[in-house]
Every structure is written in C-alpha cells, then in structure tokens.
Design a protein around this motif. Structure first.
Motif, PDB file in Angstrom:
ATOM      1  N   VAL A 109       0.843  -1.202   0.000  1.00 44.70           N
ATOM      2  CA  VAL A 109       0.000   0.000   0.000  1.00 44.70           C
ATOM      3  C   VAL A 109       0.877   1.250   0.000  1.00 44.70           C
ATOM      4  N   GLN A 110       1.914   1.249   0.833  1.00 45.39           N
ATOM      5  CA  GLN A 110       2.834   2.392   0.868  1.00 45.39           C
ATOM      6  C   GLN A 110       3.540   2.555  -0.483  1.00 45.39           C
ATOM      7  N   GLY A 111       3.891   1.429  -1.098  1.00 49.69           N
ATOM      8  CA  GLY A 111       4.502   1.471  -2.433  1.00 49.69           C
ATOM      9  C   GLY A 111       3.562   2.079  -3.460  1.00 49.69           C
ATOM     10  N   TRP A 112       2.294   1.690  -3.365  1.00 49.32           N
ATOM     11  CA  TRP A 112       1.301   2.252  -4.287  1.00 49.32           C
ATOM     12  C   TRP A 112       1.183   3.767  -4.087  1.00 49.32           C
ATOM     13  N   ASP A 113       1.183   4.206  -2.828  1.00 49.28           N
ATOM     14  CA  ASP A 113       1.119   5.638  -2.535  1.00 49.28           C
ATOM     15  C   ASP A 113       2.325   6.376  -3.145  1.00 49.28           C
ATOM     16  N   MET A 114       3.501   5.749  -3.074  1.00 51.41           N
ATOM     17  CA  MET A 114       4.700   6.355  -3.668  1.00 51.41           C
ATOM     18  C   MET A 114       4.533   6.491  -5.180  1.00 51.41           C
ATOM     19  N   ILE A 115       3.995   5.457  -5.817  1.00 53.29           N
ATOM     20  CA  ILE A 115       3.787   5.491  -7.271  1.00 53.29           C
ATOM     21  C   ILE A 115       2.808   6.603  -7.632  1.00 53.29           C
ATOM     22  N   GLU A 116       1.696   6.665  -6.898  1.00 49.60           N
ATOM     23  CA  GLU A 116       0.708   7.719  -7.160  1.00 49.60           C
ATOM     24  C   GLU A 116       1.328   9.106  -7.041  1.00 49.60           C
ATOM     25  N   SER A 117       2.133   9.306  -6.004  1.00 46.29           N
ATOM     26  CA  SER A 117       2.785  10.598  -5.807  1.00 46.29           C
ATOM     27  C   SER A 117       3.769  10.900  -6.940  1.00 46.29           C
ATOM     28  N   ALA A 118       4.535   9.892  -7.334  1.00 45.11           N
ATOM     29  CA  ALA A 118       5.512  10.098  -8.407  1.00 45.11           C
ATOM     30  C   ALA A 118       4.828  10.443  -9.729  1.00 45.11           C
ATOM     31  N   VAL A 119       3.693   9.806  -9.990  1.00 45.67           N
ATOM     32  CA  VAL A 119       2.957  10.098 -11.223  1.00 45.67           C
ATOM     33  C   VAL A 119       2.305  11.473 -11.131  1.00 45.67           C
ATOM     34  N   LYS A 120       1.633  11.742 -10.008  1.00 44.38           N
ATOM     35  CA  LYS A 120       0.926  13.011  -9.821  1.00 44.38           C
ATOM     36  C   LYS A 120       1.856  14.209  -9.958  1.00 44.38           C
ATOM     37  N   GLN A 122       4.898  14.115 -11.267  1.00 41.81           N
ATOM     38  CA  GLN A 122       5.839  13.865 -12.368  1.00 41.81           C
ATOM     39  C   GLN A 122       7.291  13.843 -11.889  1.00 41.81           C
ATOM     40  N   LYS A 123       7.541  13.038 -10.873  1.00 37.80           N
ATOM     41  CA  LYS A 123       8.882  12.934 -10.301  1.00 37.80           C
ATOM     42  C   LYS A 123       9.776  12.100 -11.211  1.00 37.80           C
ATOM     43  N   HIS A 124      11.010  12.579 -11.370  1.00 41.97           N
ATOM     44  CA  HIS A 124      12.022  11.881 -12.169  1.00 41.97           C
ATOM     45  C   HIS A 124      13.320  11.808 -11.374  1.00 41.97           C
ATOM     46  N   SER A 125      14.171  10.881 -11.760  1.00 40.00           N
ATOM     47  CA  SER A 125      15.464  10.779 -11.084  1.00 40.00           C
ATOM     48  C   SER A 125      16.280  12.040 -11.386  1.00 40.00           C
ATOM     49  N   PRO A 126      17.064  12.493 -10.405  1.00 42.25           N
ATOM     50  CA  PRO A 126      17.864  13.711 -10.597  1.00 42.25           C
ATOM     51  C   PRO A 126      19.194  13.408 -11.296  1.00 42.25           C
ATOM     52  N   THR A 127      19.123  12.592 -12.305  1.00 45.08           N
ATOM     53  CA  THR A 127      20.312  12.172 -13.043  1.00 45.08           C
ATOM     54  C   THR A 127      20.110  12.479 -14.524  1.00 45.08           C
ATOM     55  N   PRO A 128      21.154  12.347 -15.308  1.00 44.03           N
ATOM     56  CA  PRO A 128      20.997  12.597 -16.747  1.00 44.03           C
ATOM     57  C   PRO A 128      19.960  11.675 -17.427  1.00 44.03           C
ATOM     58  N   LEU A 129      19.706  10.497 -16.860  1.00 43.52           N
ATOM     59  CA  LEU A 129      18.707   9.608 -17.465  1.00 43.52           C
ATOM     60  C   LEU A 129      17.286  10.118 -17.265  1.00 43.52           C
ATOM     61  N   PRO A 132      11.474   8.331 -14.971  1.00 44.10           N
ATOM     62  CA  PRO A 132      10.285   8.550 -14.144  1.00 44.10           C
ATOM     63  C   PRO A 132      10.346   7.626 -12.922  1.00 44.10           C
ATOM     64  N   LEU A 133      10.234   8.194 -11.730  1.00 47.12           N
ATOM     65  CA  LEU A 133      10.454   7.418 -10.507  1.00 47.12           C
ATOM     66  C   LEU A 133       9.400   6.349 -10.255  1.00 47.12           C
ATOM     67  N   TRP A 134       8.249   6.446 -10.910  1.00 44.29           N
ATOM     68  CA  TRP A 134       7.247   5.411 -10.698  1.00 44.29           C
ATOM     69  C   TRP A 134       7.738   4.061 -11.221  1.00 44.29           C
ATOM     70  N   ILE A 135       8.676   4.062 -12.145  1.00 44.00           N
ATOM     71  CA  ILE A 135       9.173   2.797 -12.702  1.00 44.00           C
ATOM     72  C   ILE A 135       9.969   2.015 -11.652  1.00 44.00           C
TER      73      ILE A 135
END
Length: 175
Positions: A109-120, A122-129, A132-135
């Motif tokens: 459930v906590q993992g799902w909440d993290m995914i929802e937040s990352a999608v909502k 639009q969180k991405h890794s702070p690297t050149p790649l 999208p953090l939901w992946i």
C-alpha cells in the motif's frame, strides 16, 4: 477448484519472477562489466550504468522475494521450532505467514502511494537519465504484493497439512 487455481497462479507468477530476476542479475553483471571495461581500459566511464544497475537490483530484490518464499529459502531461525511436532510447526507457520502477509500488504500500500505521488507530481530521477520514478518504485509495490499473495499460498498449504496430515507433492519439493 478456486484455491487450486489461486495457488497455481501465484506460484506461477513467483516462479516467473524468479526466472526474470535471474536474467536481471545476469544483465546487471554484464552492465557492470561493461562499465569496468569502459572506465579502466578506455578511460571513458558511462553515465548510466550505475543507475540502471541499481534499478535492476531493486526489481530483482523485491521481485525475487516471493520466489524465495515459495522455495523455502527465506531466512528461518528454527533453533526452537525444529523441536515442535510437524503440526505445531505448521500452526506456527500459519501464524507467522499471516503476519508476514499483513506486513507485506502494508508495504505494498505504501509502495502504491509512492507510485501515485511520483505520477501526480511527475517525479524523475535527478540524473541525466531522468527516469520517471514510478518505474523503479513499482518494484516495491509489485514485489511486496506478490510476496503477500505467496504468504497466503503458504497459509493455505499449511492449513491443508494441519487438517489432513499430508502435503501435496509440489509442496514437499518446496519445503
């Protein structure tokens, strides 16, 4: 029967995840080998290998947990439990598997909440790649969901043993 279908489905998914994690570990090793060759022989390090390797590792670690449980390969401290009768051991496994399923469900459930937040957001890794953090976060959700479901399979198998005193042939190989 519905229980048999459930067990086959979850065991099949866990086995498939175990196989994929084996391939993922091989790919991760090849990626890191590639990085070593690039860095030390050609003095040309990459910018992507470490990040990709960490993501593959996450998927293998979380994804492979249900396969390890299915095969009876999780850490098991049995100093006292080996002295119990087989049925008493099964009753204890039902209890601990119940709590394991609850714990894994909460993490899922906590993992799902993290995914929802990352999608909502639009969180991405702070690297050149800029992944999208939901992946990578999906590994936590999917891994712990499958682990919780595998705990339920274990509960079903142990309750059947408590009732009948017999294990099916597939379970005997796994324990």
């Amino acid at each position: 029967m519905m229980i048999t279908l459930y067990k086959k489905t979850i065991n099949g998914l866990s086995a498939a995840m175990g196989w994929l994690c084996g391939i993922g570990t091989l790919v991760m090793g090849l990626i890191l080998f590639y990085e070593v060759v690039r860095r030390y022989f050609f003095n040309s390090p990459t910018i992507w290998t470490q990040e990709v390797s960490v993501y593959i590792f996450m998927w293998c670690m979380f994804g492979g947990a249900s396969y390890a449980l299915q095969k009876g390969k999780h850490v098991n401290i049995d100093l006292l439990t080996v002295k119990l009768s087989p049925k008493a051991q099964s009753k204890l496994k039902v209890l601990t598997s119940f709590f394991g399923a609850l714990f894994c469900s909460e993490i899922a459930v906590q993992g799902w909440d993290m995914i929802e937040s990352a999608v909502k957001y639009q969180k991405h890794s702070p690297t050149p790649l800029h992944v999208p953090l939901w992946i990578p976060q999906s590994a936590l959700f999917l891994g712990f969901t499958l682990l919780a479901l595998q705990f339920v399979v274990l509960i079903i198998e142990e309750i059947a043993f408590i009732r009948t005193g017999e294990r099916d042939s597939v379970q005997e190989v796994n324990h």
